[in-house]
Design a protein around this motif. Structure first.
Motif, PDB file in Angstrom:
ATOM      1  N   THR A  55       7.117  -7.904   0.539  1.00 20.14           N
ATOM      2  CA  THR A  55       6.983  -6.992   1.667  1.00 20.14           C
ATOM      3  C   THR A  55       7.585  -7.589   2.925  1.00 20.14           C
ATOM      4  N   CYS A  56       7.997  -6.709   3.843  1.00 22.71           N
ATOM      5  CA  CYS A  56       8.590  -7.154   5.105  1.00 22.71           C
ATOM      6  C   CYS A  56       7.557  -7.767   6.035  1.00 22.71           C
ATOM      7  N   THR A  57       6.279  -7.527   5.788  1.00 22.13           N
ATOM      8  CA  THR A  57       5.235  -8.116   6.613  1.00 22.13           C
ATOM      9  C   THR A  57       3.942  -8.236   5.827  1.00 22.13           C
ATOM     10  N   GLY A  58       3.431  -9.446   5.725  1.00 21.12           N
ATOM     11  CA  GLY A  58       2.179  -9.655   5.012  1.00 21.12           C
ATOM     12  C   GLY A  58       0.964  -9.401   5.871  1.00 21.12           C
ATOM     13  N   GLU A  59       1.110  -9.647   7.196  1.00 26.05           N
ATOM     14  CA  GLU A  59      -0.057  -9.479   8.055  1.00 26.05           C
ATOM     15  C   GLU A  59       0.279  -9.181   9.511  1.00 26.05           C
ATOM     16  N   HIS A  60       1.514  -9.338   9.944  1.00 22.96           N
ATOM     17  CA  HIS A  60       1.831  -9.047  11.347  1.00 22.96           C
ATOM     18  C   HIS A  60       1.831  -7.555  11.624  1.00 22.96           C
ATOM     19  N   GLY A  61       2.130  -6.742  10.626  1.00 15.06           N
ATOM     20  CA  GLY A  61       2.240  -5.309  10.818  1.00 15.06           C
ATOM     21  C   GLY A  61       3.666  -4.895  11.146  1.00 15.06           C
ATOM     22  N   VAL A  62       3.837  -3.599  11.378  1.00 14.40           N
ATOM     23  CA  VAL A  62       5.172  -3.031  11.581  1.00 14.40           C
ATOM     24  C   VAL A  62       5.491  -2.865  13.064  1.00 14.40           C
TER      25      VAL A  62
ATOM     26  N   VAL B 207       6.550   4.760  11.956  1.00 18.71           N
ATOM     27  CA  VAL B 207       7.543   5.776  11.576  1.00 18.71           C
ATOM     28  C   VAL B 207       7.800   6.687  12.768  1.00 18.71           C
ATOM     29  N   ARG B 208       8.991   7.239  12.822  1.00 14.95           N
ATOM     30  CA  ARG B 208       9.320   8.243  13.843  1.00 14.95           C
ATOM     31  C   ARG B 208       9.307   9.616  13.187  1.00 14.95           C
TER      32      ARG B 208
ATOM     33  N   ALA C   1      12.207   1.616   4.997  1.00 18.69           N
ATOM     34  CA  ALA C   1      12.915   2.394   3.975  1.00 18.69           C
ATOM     35  C   ALA C   1      13.334   1.500   2.811  1.00 18.69           C
ATOM     36  N   ALA C   2      13.789   0.286   3.103  1.00 10.70           N
ATOM     37  CA  ALA C   2      14.183  -0.640   2.042  1.00 10.70           C
ATOM     38  C   ALA C   2      12.992  -1.009   1.171  1.00 10.70           C
ATOM     39  N   GLU C   3      11.812  -1.093   1.782  1.00 13.01           N
ATOM     40  CA  GLU C   3      10.624  -1.490   1.023  1.00 13.01           C
ATOM     41  C   GLU C   3       9.970  -0.319   0.302  1.00 13.01           C
ATOM     42  N   HIS C   4       9.872   0.833   0.980  1.00 12.90           N
ATOM     43  CA  HIS C   4       9.070   1.937   0.449  1.00 12.90           C
ATOM     44  C   HIS C   4       9.864   3.143  -0.027  1.00 12.90           C
ATOM     45  N   GLY C   5      11.143   3.224   0.317  1.00 13.68           N
ATOM     46  CA  GLY C   5      11.943   4.351  -0.149  1.00 13.68           C
ATOM     47  C   GLY C   5      11.383   5.686   0.285  1.00 13.68           C
ATOM     48  N   GLU C   6      11.260   6.602  -0.669  1.00 11.84           N
ATOM     49  CA  GLU C   6      10.828   7.966  -0.371  1.00 11.84           C
ATOM     50  C   GLU C   6       9.396   8.014   0.160  1.00 11.84           C
ATOM     51  N   ALA C   7       8.626   6.960  -0.072  1.00 16.80           N
ATOM     52  CA  ALA C   7       7.251   6.942   0.427  1.00 16.80           C
ATOM     53  C   ALA C   7       7.191   7.009   1.952  1.00 16.80           C
ATOM     54  N   VAL C   8       8.265   6.594   2.633  1.00 17.02           N
ATOM     55  CA  VAL C   8       8.290   6.691   4.093  1.00 17.02           C
ATOM     56  C   VAL C   8       8.198   8.146   4.534  1.00 17.02           C
ATOM     57  N   ALA C   9       8.820   9.044   3.783  1.00 16.74           N
ATOM     58  CA  ALA C   9       8.735  10.469   4.102  1.00 16.74           C
ATOM     59  C   ALA C   9       7.292  10.961   3.995  1.00 16.74           C
ATOM     60  N   VAL C  10       6.542  10.429   3.044  1.00 16.68           N
ATOM     61  CA  VAL C  10       5.126  10.796   2.911  1.00 16.68           C
ATOM     62  C   VAL C  10       4.341  10.271   4.110  1.00 16.68           C
ATOM     63  N   MET C  11       4.675   9.060   4.563  1.00 18.74           N
ATOM     64  CA  MET C  11       4.028   8.530   5.763  1.00 18.74           C
ATOM     65  C   MET C  11       4.278   9.447   6.954  1.00 18.74           C
ATOM     66  N   ARG C  12       5.500   9.938   7.081  1.00 21.22           N
ATOM     67  CA  ARG C  12       5.813  10.854   8.184  1.00 21.22           C
ATOM     68  C   ARG C  12       4.981  12.134   8.087  1.00 21.22           C
ATOM     69  N   GLN C  13       4.791  12.624   6.870  1.00 20.29           N
ATOM     70  CA  GLN C  13       3.998  13.840   6.690  1.00 20.29           C
ATOM     71  C   GLN C  13       2.547  13.614   7.097  1.00 20.29           C
ATOM     72  N   ILE C  14       2.008  12.435   6.758  1.00 17.64           N
ATOM     73  CA  ILE C  14       0.641  12.110   7.154  1.00 17.64           C
ATOM     74  C   ILE C  14       0.544  12.032   8.672  1.00 17.64           C
TER      75      ILE C  14
END
Length: 469
Positions: A422-429, A467-468, A438-451
């Motif tokens: 992962t790009c961050t184990g504990e610092h956060g995004v 996410v934006r 996007a490199a880590e989660h792919g299409e799941a980022v779109a689900v994050m945007r929906q949430i």
């Protein structure tokens, strides 16, 4: 690292002024327009520059937070939660202006249940404050990110730290949250039962949401019994690979170490100078063992055997409380010790996490990168769970150094992701690592945007983070 990212202001000046007037009528002089206070609340401990809010509101209750959020929602003004300001990826920056809601005055321990081994606190209670409060119960709260962070902020960033290898992270230790949503509604995500299969797991949704889905105002966490015996040890190694292999073999052997921390030779040199210690300047592991006298002795003996097989030297023990405090204070001061190696520099800190089977490869390749680079960096890691950190020591006025650090950082993150990490184990995004999601989660980022869109349709909660829409 997104230190140069710029955003446009969200609300008009008239809308912001109207929101400020309404909040001032609500909480009086606990709303401040002081430039110094605003600047303080627009930055964290990271390399990222300050983005000051238009005003800072010091809330004292969940109901006040709800009222403030309703005012901001009415006027379309962004809201940025603030605990102690110890985050590391620009989480508290007011990228689009708005009102910072500081919860530091929400610092009451609301309920302690020794029989259930849990506690409920307001979001501004810090981990040290909590442990001091419950000391006489025989219990303690183990999550230790180093900084004396607030429990609300630790929940929001899904923090962990040196004890995570044994006790887990905030994800495993938060039982329930009280959250104020973007429209001002107040919800409680769960009861105190240790397990439940009733509905969506909203607690886990808000843990790690970094204030983008709601503002955490109360936290219920697990507590643990204070161990009968505690012992710490320091051991230097001939190579960093030997140190990491010892850690991996320790975990694979099922030895329940409480802490296992890696420091490279540069970091050891730094803490010797900064904390006035005299440890060997070499790749080093710091261990801590919890349990009974017999179990601690057994754990230590087994780890010593593993270390000897990987080029480890003599174990230097710290069994007295004051010696352990000195040892772990030195570890927690690693960031400032690194900065002291180059007076006037700034630290660009980052972290990644990989499966422990790939840890040797990831660290070795990263060290090779650093050897070939003109800039200096220190390496430390909570290697028991595959998490390690770099801190680049930079001249903030030298664009070439910053560009080189960004190049190495990108290589580090993409290397970790390629190893199923992962790009961050504990610092956060925050906004510092958004480009890697996007490199880590792919299409799941779109689900994050929906949430995000579902819970915060007008994007007023800590906009520009994770996410934006």
């Amino acid at each position: 690292m997104a230190h140069a990212v710029k955003f446009e202001r969200r609300a008009s000046s008239s809308a912001t002024e109207a929101a400020i007037a309404a909040i001032s009528a609500l909480i009086g002089d606990r709303l401040t327009l002081s430039q110094a206070v605003r600047d303080l609340h627009g930055r964290d401990e990271s390399f990222h520059p300050s983005h000051a809010p238009d005003a800072v509101a010091f809330a004292k209750s969940t109901e006040e937070v709800s009222a403030i959020v309703k005012i901001c929602a009415e006027h379309g003004v962004p809201i940025i939660p603030f605990g102690t300001g110890t985050s590391l990826e620009g989480h508290v920056a007011a990228l689009e202006g708005g009102i910072t809601v500081d919860v530091s005055q929400m610092n009451e321990v609301l309920r302690v249940s020794p029989d259930d081994m849990d506690v409920t606190v307001q979001a501004g209670v810090t981990r040290k404050q909590l442990n001091e409060y419950i000391r006489d119960t025989g219990l303690f709260f183990p999550i230790d990110p180093g900084a004396d962070a607030s429990l609300g902020g630790m929940s929001a960033t899904r923090a962990s730290g040196t004890n995570a290898v044994r006790y887990g992270t905030m994800r495993e230790n938060v039982l329930a949250l009280t959250v104020v949503l973007a429209d001002g509604r107040i919800i409680r995500t769960s009861k105190r039962a240790r397990k439940s299969s009733a509905g969506y797991d909203l607690t886990r949704l808000f843990v790690g949401s970094e204030g983008t889905l709601g503002i955490i105002t109360e936290v219920t966490v697990r507590l643990y019994g204070q161990p009968e015996a505690v012992s710490a040890a320091v051991v230097a190694f001939e190579s960093i690979e030997g140190a990491v292999r010892t850690c991996i073999e320790t975990i694979q052997s099922g030895i329940p170490v409480a802490r296992v921390e890696l420091l490279d030779d540069i970091q050891m040199h730094a803490i010797n100078l900064y904390s006035k210690l005299d440890y060997k300047v070499a790749p080093t592991l710091f261990f801590e063992f919890h349990g009974t006298d017999a179990s601690v002795a057994e754990q230590a003996e087994r780890v010593r055997d593993l270390a000897e097989g990987n080029g480890g030297g003599e174990f230097v023990w710290a069994t007295k409380p004051e010696d352990r405090t000195k040892l772990w204070s030195a570890r927690h001061s690693a960031y400032y010790a690194g900065l002291a190696l180059r007076p006037g520099c700034k630290g660009m800190a980052t972290d990644v996490c990989v499966p422990i089977s790939r840890l040797v490869d990831c660290i070795s390749e990263t060290k090779d990168d650093l050897k070939q680079s003109p800039i200096q960096a220190t390496l430390v890691g909570h290697v028991g769970d595959g998490n390690f950190h770099l801190c680049f020591l930079l001249n903030p006025d030298d664009p070439a150094e910053i560009a080189e650090a960004e190049r190495l950082h990108e290589r580090l993150v993409l290397r970790a992701i390629s190893m199923d990490g992962t790009c961050t184990g504990e610092h956060g995004v925050g906004y510092g690592k958004m480009q890697f999601l996007a490199a880590e989660h792919g299409e799941a980022v779109a689900v994050m945007r929906q949430i995000k869109k579902a819970l915060d349709p007008d994007n007023i909660l800590n906009p520009g983070k994770i996410v934006r829409p």
